[in-house]
Design a protein around this motif. Structure first.
Motif, PDB file in Angstrom:
ATOM      1  N   VAL A 182       0.837  -1.206   0.000  1.00 16.35           N
ATOM      2  CA  VAL A 182       0.000   0.000   0.000  1.00 16.35           C
ATOM      3  C   VAL A 182       0.869   1.252   0.000  1.00 16.35           C
ATOM      4  CG1 VAL A 182      -1.707   1.302   1.326  1.00 16.35           C
ATOM      5  CG2 VAL A 182      -1.943  -1.167   1.095  1.00 16.35           C
ATOM      6  N   VAL A 183       1.930   1.243   0.800  1.00 18.54           N
ATOM      7  CA  VAL A 183       2.825   2.402   0.849  1.00 18.54           C
ATOM      8  C   VAL A 183       3.501   2.628  -0.489  1.00 18.54           C
ATOM      9  CG1 VAL A 183       4.977   3.247   1.878  1.00 18.54           C
ATOM     10  CG2 VAL A 183       3.205   2.301   3.337  1.00 18.54           C
ATOM     11  N   ALA A 192      -1.884  11.227  -0.843  1.00 17.90           N
ATOM     12  CA  ALA A 192      -1.800  11.409   0.609  1.00 17.90           C
ATOM     13  C   ALA A 192      -2.117  10.092   1.322  1.00 17.90           C
ATOM     14  CB  ALA A 192      -2.764  12.500   1.057  1.00 17.90           C
ATOM     15  N   PHE A 193      -1.543   9.889   2.478  1.00 16.53           N
ATOM     16  CA  PHE A 193      -1.720   8.649   3.228  1.00 16.53           C
ATOM     17  C   PHE A 193      -2.898   8.749   4.194  1.00 16.53           C
ATOM     18  CE2 PHE A 193       2.002   7.655   1.228  1.00 16.53           C
ATOM     19  CZ  PHE A 193       2.582   6.465   1.640  1.00 16.53           C
ATOM     20  N   ARG A 194      -2.921   9.782   4.983  1.00 13.84           N
ATOM     21  CA  ARG A 194      -3.859   9.855   6.100  1.00 13.84           C
ATOM     22  C   ARG A 194      -5.168  10.506   5.685  1.00 13.84           C
ATOM     23  NH1 ARG A 194       0.349  12.083  10.742  1.00 13.84           N
ATOM     24  NH2 ARG A 194       2.034  10.628  10.274  1.00 13.84           N
ATOM     25  N   GLY A 195      -6.171  10.232   6.480  1.00 14.25           N
ATOM     26  CA  GLY A 195      -7.479  10.810   6.259  1.00 14.25           C
ATOM     27  C   GLY A 195      -7.832  11.816   7.337  1.00 14.25           C
ATOM     28  N   LYS A 203     -16.600   6.854   7.631  1.00 17.15           N
ATOM     29  CA  LYS A 203     -16.918   6.344   6.302  1.00 17.15           C
ATOM     30  C   LYS A 203     -15.725   6.411   5.360  1.00 17.15           C
ATOM     31  CE  LYS A 203     -21.823   7.578   6.573  1.00 17.15           C
ATOM     32  NZ  LYS A 203     -22.929   8.340   5.934  1.00 17.15           N
ATOM     33  N   ASN A 204     -14.800   7.280   5.626  1.00 15.99           N
ATOM     34  CA  ASN A 204     -13.595   7.401   4.804  1.00 15.99           C
ATOM     35  C   ASN A 204     -12.410   7.585   5.734  1.00 15.99           C
ATOM     36  OD1 ASN A 204     -11.633   7.835   2.911  1.00 15.99           O
ATOM     37  ND2 ASN A 204     -12.600   9.587   1.946  1.00 15.99           N
ATOM     38  N   GLN A 205     -11.621   6.542   5.894  1.00 14.45           N
ATOM     39  CA  GLN A 205     -10.494   6.557   6.829  1.00 14.45           C
ATOM     40  C   GLN A 205      -9.186   6.991   6.184  1.00 14.45           C
ATOM     41  OE1 GLN A 205     -10.915   2.410   8.244  1.00 14.45           O
ATOM     42  NE2 GLN A 205     -11.301   3.287  10.265  1.00 14.45           N
ATOM     43  N   GLY A 206      -9.225   7.442   4.970  1.00 14.94           N
ATOM     44  CA  GLY A 206      -8.002   7.867   4.299  1.00 14.94           C
ATOM     45  C   GLY A 206      -7.532   6.856   3.270  1.00 14.94           C
ATOM     46  N   GLU A 210      -8.168   2.717   3.435  1.00 16.82           N
ATOM     47  CA  GLU A 210      -9.174   2.326   2.453  1.00 16.82           C
ATOM     48  C   GLU A 210      -8.583   1.413   1.392  1.00 16.82           C
ATOM     49  OE1 GLU A 210     -12.306   2.779   2.605  1.00 16.82           O
ATOM     50  OE2 GLU A 210     -12.261   4.052   4.405  1.00 16.82           O
ATOM     51  N   LEU A 211      -7.351   1.668   0.976  1.00 16.44           N
ATOM     52  CA  LEU A 211      -6.708   0.780   0.001  1.00 16.44           C
ATOM     53  C   LEU A 211      -6.403  -0.578   0.619  1.00 16.44           C
ATOM     54  CD1 LEU A 211      -5.594   0.469  -2.832  1.00 16.44           C
ATOM     55  CD2 LEU A 211      -3.440   1.451  -2.047  1.00 16.44           C
TER      56      LEU A 211
END
Length: 582
Positions: A182-183, A192-195, A203-206, A210-211
């Protein structure tokens, strides 16, 4: 009062006396002291502690000068310090301190990993050492018995734990591999990595989490090991793990670049810019020739600098190079912009490196020099300067809002449909794309050429939108600006300079793009400069008729009034003021 003093003296006397073991007290008829007896560690080998010390042998070795060499180096095997003669204790303790730490290498009794206890091999099974000897000190037998009971309770799970360790290792590797993949993907795509909200209920953790969920949805093993059954401290998804993985990948890439350079010479390209967080970032690019003889440019590092002085930048660059064993003496070129702190002859960055390495010649970026020359030359000519001001005014009037932008694209779509009907343009893959009018910027001279080309391509649609804004705008300022921009577009002077700058900048843009190529060398660059000057001179001498024909055709097509170029043009000014006459 006398009784109290006597009791105190007895207590102090026993406090300073050597603590004897329980067996010695029984033989001498002593009563145990009130102070608690220090129990040796259970891990210590008591068999060596109980061995008697040959005092006479120690005295003989001491007289022969070989006393310290006979001491045991291993702390687990040496005799306790209180078993030696009192007059040698300080000397022995000093010898132990001078020796320093000792690394124990156990071949017969490897560590089991369970609280540091020793174990022995009994066939295929592993059992802990149950009894390590008797100790004359009190409480030791009770402590050994309690520890043996604890070991016996857990001995039956030791062999099963060793069988499960391999599966646990495979699960940890799978979790780590998923995070690494993923990285790597997010880094390659510059995402971007973080959410904003990484809670479980979000609902969207970043992008990272999410990936990772997306990978788990296509692989049941990843879903079970990474997401469902992962321990809280072993998910490998926290921010710290992400940073560590990025740092490891970055170090691997830098190591590969360093191996490519080897012991060959190299050049540096340095530039600094301010990011979104208003921090000054210095980028370092290395240029070198690889083992195949090809020129390579590698982005090597980025460093946040608090000061942009030449000395601060040099310290930052030297720190990066020294961390990767790159010698400054192998530096053979410097590439910076034209700022004073970079190109200063005495205290600039290039001058500071020239003092350390006289072969590190400074080269001002050719593309940047070309841009500065064109901007300066165009600003010196007043009609050209006014033309670019009008061009910026027209673009801002058309693209100042999304509504006008949509109207511009709709008008261009109708224009393309009409041109296709009259067969003035031909259809094709990637042809006749609906774009927009582009703005120009002073930092990139190529943007001026793109702005001119986009306006010529969308001229009719731009006139339609400006005329509509001038009629329908409720604000007199907006209506007046649109009407002024429309009048600029319908003037012959503006159209003539528009086509003239297209011809000139079409030649210089080729040179500008060529100078920014990675594999460009100085010899070829100078040849391109001479070729560009030749083409501009040919345009000046033989390009007038062709240019005027293109301007006439454009004006006739878009109903622009063409003045009579054969009329006399006088620059005489009437009605001059008295200040001008004086």
């Amino acid at each position: 009062m006398e009784r109290k003093v006597k009791k105190k003296s007895v207590t102090l006397d026993h406090f300073y006396k050597k603590r004897a073991c329980e067996s010695e007290r029984d033989e001498q008829g002593m009563t145990p002291p009130s102070q608690p007896i220090k129990v040796p560690r259970i891990e210590e080998d008591i068999t060596h502690m109980t061995q008697p010390v040959d005092v006479q042998r120690i005295e003989e070795l001491h007289n022969a000068g070989d006393f310290l060499n006979s001491l045991e180096r291993d702390p687990g095997k040496r005799s306790p310090i209180w078993t030696f003669p009192a007059n040698h204790v300080d000397e022995i303790r000093r010898a132990y301190l001078n020796w320093g730490p000792y690394q124990i290498h156990l071949e017969e009794y490897p560590l089991s990993g369970f609280r540091g206890w020793k174990r022995v091999r009994d066939g295929k099974n592993c059992a802990f050492l149950k009894h390590i000897g008797k100790d004359p000190c009190s409480h030791h037998n009770n402590a050994v018995k309690a520890c043996n009971d604890l070991l016996n309770q857990r001995a039956h799970i030791r062999h099963g734990f060793q069988k499960q360790s391999s599966s646990q290792i495979m699960n940890n590797r799978l979790r780590l591999k998923a995070s690494i993949d993923v990285v790597r993907w997010l880094t390659l795509q510059a995402c971007a990595f973080r959410g904003h909200d990484e809670k479980v209920i979000s609902k969207n953790q970043g992008n990272f989490l999410e990936l990772l969920k997306l990978l788990a949805s296509y692989n049941d093993e990843v879903a079970q090991v990474v997401l469902n059954n992962a321990p809280k401290n072993g998910k490998y998804t926290c921010h710290q793990v992400q940073k560590e993985l990025l740092a490891i990948l970055s170090s691997r890439v830098k190591k590969h670049i360093r191996e490519e350079i080897g012991d060959s010479k190299f050049c540096i390209i340095v530039d600094e810019a301010r990011d979104e967080s208003q921090k000054e970032q210095m980028a370092l690019v290395l240029r070198f020739v690889d083992k195949d003889g090809l020129i390579q440019e590698r982005f090597f590092d980025m460093r946040c600098v608090t000061s942009t002085t030449s000395l601060s930048l040099k310290e930052a660059v030297c720190d990066i190079l020294s961390r990767h064993n790159l010698d400054v003496s192998n530096l053979r070129g410097q590439g910076y912009d034209g700022a004073s702190n970079m190109r200063g002859e005495w205290n600039g960055l290039q001058a500071l490196f020239m003092k350390d390495c006289p072969y590190a010649y400074y080269i001002h970026c050719f593309a940047h020099r070309l841009q500065l020359a064109l901007v300066t030359a165009s600003r010196e000519v007043k009609p050209i300067h006014k033309f670019f001001e009008k061009l910026t005014f027209i673009v801002n009037a058309v693209c100042s809002s999304p509504k006008r932008h949509d109207e511009l694209q709709a008008a261009q779509l109708k224009e393309n449909e009409y041109l296709l009907e009259i067969e003035e343009i031909v259809p094709g893959k990637g042809a006749n794309q609906i774009g927009t009018v582009k703005r120009e910027t002073d930092t990139r001279w190529g943007s001026h050429f793109s702005s001119i080309c986009s306006l010529i391509r969308m001229y009719e649609a731009t006139c339609f939108v400006l005329k509509k804004i001038a009629k329908e705008a409720t604000n007199y300022s907006t209506s007046g600006n649109a009407d002024s921009a429309y009048n600029y577009l319908k003037s012959f002077d503006f159209i003539f300079i528009l086509h003239l700058m297209k011809e000139i900048m079409g030649i210089t843009d080729v040179l500008c793009q060529a100078l920014q190529l990675q594999a460009q060398d100085v010899v070829n660059a100078m040849f391109l400069v001479r070729n560009t000057k030749t083409l501009i001179q040919q345009l000046r001498e033989d390009g007038w008729d062709k240019l005027l024909a293109n301007v006439r055709y454009f004006c006739v097509r878009h109903a622009i009034e063409i003045p009579d170029l054969d009329d006399l043009h006088s620059t005489t000014r009437f009605g001059r003021s008295r200040l001008e006459e004086n």
